[in-house]
Design an enzyme around this catalytic site. Sequence first.
Site, PDB file in Angstrom:
ATOM      1  N   SER A   1       0.891  -0.922  -0.185  1.00 46.27           N
ATOM      2  CA  SER A   1       0.103   0.237  -0.028  1.00 46.27           C
ATOM      3  C   SER A   1       0.644   0.731   0.328  1.00 46.27           C
ATOM      4  CB  SER A   1      -1.468   0.161   1.450  1.00 46.27           C
ATOM      5  OG  SER A   1      -0.115   0.100   2.671  1.00 46.27           O
TER       6      SER A   1
ATOM      7  N   GLU B   1       1.268   5.880   0.505  1.00 53.05           N
ATOM      8  CA  GLU B   1       0.919   6.573   1.333  1.00 53.05           C
ATOM      9  C   GLU B   1       1.427   8.153   0.456  1.00 53.05           C
ATOM     10  OE1 GLU B   1       0.845   7.718   5.205  1.00 53.05           O
ATOM     11  OE2 GLU B   1       2.119   9.294   5.008  1.00 53.05           O
TER      12      GLU B   1
ATOM     13  N   ALA C   1      -1.310  19.303   9.645  1.00 50.24           N
ATOM     14  CA  ALA C   1      -0.798  19.672  11.260  1.00 50.24           C
ATOM     15  C   ALA C   1      -2.376  20.300  11.505  1.00 50.24           C
ATOM     16  CB  ALA C   1       0.420  19.679  11.521  1.00 50.24           C
TER      17      ALA C   1
ATOM     18  N   ASP D   1      -1.440  15.920  15.250  1.00 50.26           N
ATOM     19  CA  ASP D   1      -0.382  16.503  15.338  1.00 50.26           C
ATOM     20  C   ASP D   1      -0.816  18.159  15.391  1.00 50.26           C
ATOM     21  OD1 ASP D   1       1.672  14.735  15.807  1.00 50.26           O
ATOM     22  OD2 ASP D   1       2.861  15.150  13.602  1.00 50.26           O
TER      23      ASP D   1
ATOM     24  N   HIS E   1       3.997  -0.994   3.967  1.00 49.03           N
ATOM     25  CA  HIS E   1       2.960   0.726   3.281  1.00 49.03           C
ATOM     26  C   HIS E   1       4.143   1.541   3.245  1.00 49.03           C
ATOM     27  CE1 HIS E   1      -0.047   3.142   3.510  1.00 49.03           C
ATOM     28  NE2 HIS E   1       0.703   4.246   4.406  1.00 49.03           N
TER      29      HIS E   1
END
Length: 309
Positions: free
Chosen positions: A26, A28, A62, A120, A279
């Site tokens: 996978s 990101e 964030a 965050d 990933h």
Amino acid sequence: MSPAAPALSRTARPLFEDAAGDIAVSFEFFPPRTEKMEATLWESIQTLAPLNPRFVSVTYGAGGSTRERTHATVARIVRETALTPAAHLTCVAATRGEIDDVARAYWDAGVRHIVALRGDPPEPGARFRSPEGGYANAAELVEGLKRVAPFDVSVAAYPECHPDSATRAADLDNLRRKMDAGADRAITQFFFSAESFFRFRDEAAAAGIDAEIVPGILPVSNVAQTRKFAGQCGAAIPPWMDRLFEGLDDLPDARKLVAATVAAELCAQLYRGGVRHFHFYTLNRAELAYAICHLLGVRPGAKQKDQAA
């Protein structure tokens, strides 16, 4: 017999000879800020899509700073590709009602997989504070998402301990609460030692966590940037990695070769330890992730092993 033969017979087998096409991957991505970055992102998606990833996740900045861009990127993946998108969602700077509304909008857009994170704060170095009326942590967020719709939910795990956790035991306890709340799997923060992942996996099992734990792999193309990321998430950069990349600042192609070699060796070690899903944190660049997947036996058009997706 050649004088070298006895020494060669004692060496380990080639790292990638066992790559049998039984690996799931996978990827990101992060939402682009400019038209040029958007073009790079979609070129990367098109390059990696033929590898039939189990899913592709899109990050959430964030403080919720990329909420609109994340939603737009995920929606486009749904519309224009056959990929399974996983949208990141955090607890930061929003009430429970607002987050639930975002989740419903994802469900209505055809998104069935959420990566649920505490998130965050927008100020670097600041401690997380739950907003008034918001979710206090990722476990609460997972529970809330499951109330909204039957999402497939992934959460974060930290092989080297989250910086906000007082102890490794406390960190594992937090992961167990997320799983108990309904999370389907954990994806780890990046790391550079297979031993640290295996130790963490054993500790999680001993703590009663039996869900899938997927290792997050970051191919290092920029050591300074990686050091910054590591400082934020508690990952350790071993001294040997600094030495490997030393002197390559002005040699980008050589740097890529070294980066692919390091990450591919880590994946091979994990494979030999039973890992079958990786990933990749792509940073919106396809070349390194594609090269590593190729070494692992992942080929365009091949159907990936079904692993409780």
